[in-house]
Design a protein around this motif. Structure first.
Motif, PDB file in Angstrom:
ATOM      1  N   ARG A  81       0.805  -1.221   0.000  1.00 51.59           N
ATOM      2  CA  ARG A  81       0.000   0.000   0.000  1.00 51.59           C
ATOM      3  C   ARG A  81       0.842   1.278   0.000  1.00 51.59           C
ATOM      4  O   ARG A  81       0.329   2.365   0.254  1.00 51.59           O
ATOM      5  CB  ARG A  81      -0.949  -0.028   1.207  1.00 51.59           C
ATOM      6  CG  ARG A  81      -1.986  -1.150   1.080  1.00 51.59           C
ATOM      7  CD  ARG A  81      -2.906  -1.243   2.283  1.00 51.59           C
ATOM      8  NE  ARG A  81      -3.667  -0.025   2.499  1.00 51.59           N
ATOM      9  CZ  ARG A  81      -4.427   0.179   3.582  1.00 51.59           C
ATOM     10  NH1 ARG A  81      -4.541  -0.757   4.509  1.00 51.59           N
ATOM     11  NH2 ARG A  81      -5.087   1.321   3.717  1.00 51.59           N
ATOM     12  N   LEU A  82       2.117   1.166  -0.310  1.00 50.47           N
ATOM     13  CA  LEU A  82       2.991   2.346  -0.346  1.00 50.47           C
ATOM     14  C   LEU A  82       2.477   3.416  -1.304  1.00 50.47           C
ATOM     15  O   LEU A  82       2.665   4.612  -1.065  1.00 50.47           O
ATOM     16  CB  LEU A  82       4.417   1.948  -0.729  1.00 50.47           C
ATOM     17  CG  LEU A  82       5.242   1.272   0.360  1.00 50.47           C
ATOM     18  CD1 LEU A  82       6.563   0.781  -0.216  1.00 50.47           C
ATOM     19  CD2 LEU A  82       5.479   2.199   1.538  1.00 50.47           C
ATOM     20  N   GLU A  86       2.402   7.816  -1.543  1.00 51.73           N
ATOM     21  CA  GLU A  86       3.327   8.394  -2.530  1.00 51.73           C
ATOM     22  C   GLU A  86       3.221   9.914  -2.609  1.00 51.73           C
ATOM     23  O   GLU A  86       4.242  10.607  -2.700  1.00 51.73           O
ATOM     24  CB  GLU A  86       3.069   7.763  -3.897  1.00 51.73           C
ATOM     25  CG  GLU A  86       4.183   7.950  -4.879  1.00 51.73           C
ATOM     26  CD  GLU A  86       5.482   7.248  -4.493  1.00 51.73           C
ATOM     27  OE1 GLU A  86       6.540   7.812  -4.828  1.00 51.73           O
ATOM     28  OE2 GLU A  86       5.454   6.181  -3.873  1.00 51.73           O
ATOM     29  N   LYS A  87       2.007  10.458  -2.537  1.00 51.35           N
ATOM     30  CA  LYS A  87       1.843  11.912  -2.663  1.00 51.35           C
ATOM     31  C   LYS A  87       2.398  12.673  -1.446  1.00 51.35           C
ATOM     32  O   LYS A  87       2.529  13.884  -1.476  1.00 51.35           O
ATOM     33  CB  LYS A  87       0.382  12.281  -2.904  1.00 51.35           C
ATOM     34  CG  LYS A  87      -0.571  11.877  -1.807  1.00 51.35           C
ATOM     35  CD  LYS A  87      -2.008  12.182  -2.210  1.00 51.35           C
ATOM     36  CE  LYS A  87      -2.988  11.556  -1.236  1.00 51.35           C
ATOM     37  NZ  LYS A  87      -4.349  11.647  -1.698  1.00 51.35           N
ATOM     38  N   TYR A  88       2.730  11.940  -0.379  1.00 50.65           N
ATOM     39  CA  TYR A  88       3.282  12.561   0.826  1.00 50.65           C
ATOM     40  C   TYR A  88       4.785  12.324   0.949  1.00 50.65           C
ATOM     41  O   TYR A  88       5.360  12.498   2.013  1.00 50.65           O
ATOM     42  CB  TYR A  88       2.590  11.998   2.075  1.00 50.65           C
ATOM     43  CG  TYR A  88       1.091  12.097   2.019  1.00 50.65           C
ATOM     44  CD1 TYR A  88       0.452  13.330   1.968  1.00 50.65           C
ATOM     45  CD2 TYR A  88       0.303  10.951   2.012  1.00 50.65           C
ATOM     46  CE1 TYR A  88      -0.930  13.424   1.910  1.00 50.65           C
ATOM     47  CE2 TYR A  88      -1.078  11.029   1.956  1.00 50.65           C
ATOM     48  CZ  TYR A  88      -1.688  12.265   1.905  1.00 50.65           C
ATOM     49  OH  TYR A  88      -3.050  12.349   1.856  1.00 50.65           O
ATOM     50  N   LYS A  89       5.422  11.939  -0.124  1.00 52.22           N
ATOM     51  CA  LYS A  89       6.823  11.517  -0.092  1.00 52.22           C
ATOM     52  C   LYS A  89       7.764  12.569   0.499  1.00 52.22           C
ATOM     53  O   LYS A  89       8.753  12.226   1.136  1.00 52.22           O
ATOM     54  CB  LYS A  89       7.289  11.130  -1.495  1.00 52.22           C
ATOM     55  CG  LYS A  89       8.351  10.090  -1.465  1.00 52.22           C
ATOM     56  CD  LYS A  89       8.462   9.386  -2.778  1.00 52.22           C
ATOM     57  CE  LYS A  89       9.280   8.130  -2.567  1.00 52.22           C
ATOM     58  NZ  LYS A  89       9.226   7.228  -3.652  1.00 52.22           N
ATOM     59  N   ASP A  90       7.464  13.833   0.295  1.00 50.14           N
ATOM     60  CA  ASP A  90       8.339  14.887   0.804  1.00 50.14           C
ATOM     61  C   ASP A  90       7.784  15.584   2.047  1.00 50.14           C
ATOM     62  O   ASP A  90       8.384  16.557   2.525  1.00 50.14           O
ATOM     63  CB  ASP A  90       8.613  15.919  -0.297  1.00 50.14           C
ATOM     64  CG  ASP A  90       9.407  15.317  -1.437  1.00 50.14           C
ATOM     65  OD1 ASP A  90      10.338  14.538  -1.148  1.00 50.14           O
ATOM     66  OD2 ASP A  90       9.091  15.593  -2.608  1.00 50.14           O
ATOM     67  N   PHE A 115      11.044   7.710   0.926  1.00 48.08           N
ATOM     68  CA  PHE A 115      10.428   8.791   1.687  1.00 48.08           C
ATOM     69  C   PHE A 115      11.531   9.508   2.452  1.00 48.08           C
ATOM     70  O   PHE A 115      12.465   8.881   2.950  1.00 48.08           O
ATOM     71  CB  PHE A 115       9.346   8.243   2.613  1.00 48.08           C
ATOM     72  CG  PHE A 115       8.141   7.742   1.877  1.00 48.08           C
ATOM     73  CD1 PHE A 115       7.018   8.537   1.727  1.00 48.08           C
ATOM     74  CD2 PHE A 115       8.131   6.478   1.295  1.00 48.08           C
ATOM     75  CE1 PHE A 115       5.906   8.093   1.031  1.00 48.08           C
ATOM     76  CE2 PHE A 115       7.028   6.015   0.593  1.00 48.08           C
ATOM     77  CZ  PHE A 115       5.917   6.828   0.459  1.00 48.08           C
ATOM     78  N   THR A 116      11.441  10.833   2.547  1.00 42.07           N
ATOM     79  CA  THR A 116      12.582  11.612   3.024  1.00 42.07           C
ATOM     80  C   THR A 116      12.488  12.100   4.465  1.00 42.07           C
ATOM     81  O   THR A 116      13.518  12.319   5.092  1.00 42.07           O
ATOM     82  CB  THR A 116      12.801  12.826   2.114  1.00 42.07           C
ATOM     83  OG1 THR A 116      11.615  13.624   2.096  1.00 42.07           O
ATOM     84  CG2 THR A 116      13.163  12.404   0.707  1.00 42.07           C
TER      85      THR A 116
END
Length: 138
Positions: A81-82, A86-90, A115-116
């Motif tokens: 479910r990654l 994805e839209k919250y990666k930063d 993810f950062t």
């Protein structure tokens, strides 16, 4: 010098212990790739930086109460479910479970996926409740 060491062995041992404890957090972050935050720090990340909370507990645990606004993705489902995150990666992402162990695994998974800004809630929902912070039961 030998007399100094002999007379101050306890103080030198205490100094070594303190230096080790200070370095441990820095080493752990370098090895794991994420920070741990306490409930107060997590609240600041949520309020000031619009952090996302990912609750990796099982459904029956989730239904007993969760952090308001958290997203529920049980740890076993996280790799599949990654894409939901994805839209919250930063953006800052705080992983959370009951005590902080499963969520540390989740934080590592997210870090490896690129993810950062990953944080693990130290003490999990138990620490959150202990700090008197709100729970959602919806």
């Amino acid at each position: 010098m030998r007399d100094f060491v002999t007379q101050n062995a306890f103080l030198l041992l205490a100094l070594v212990f303190v230096v080790f404890m200070l370095a441990r957090g820095s080493i752990r972050k370098r090895l794991s790739g994420f920070d741990e935050v306490d409930p107060g720090q997590a609240t600041q990340l949520i309020n000031r930086e619009d952090a996302i909370v990912v609750d990796v507990r099982e459904p029956q645990e989730w239904s007993q109460g969760h952090i308001p606004g958290a997203r529920h993705i049980p740890l076993g489902q996280l790799p599949k479910r990654l894409n939901e995150l994805e839209k919250y990666k930063d953006r800052p992402i705080i992983t959370q479970c009951r005590s902080g162990m499963r969520s540390a695994t989740a934080a590592s998974t997210l870090k490896k996926a690129g993810f950062t800004k990953i944080y693990n809630l130290k003490g999990g929902i138990t620490a959150w409740k202990g700090a008197g912070l709100p729970l959602d039961r919806k």
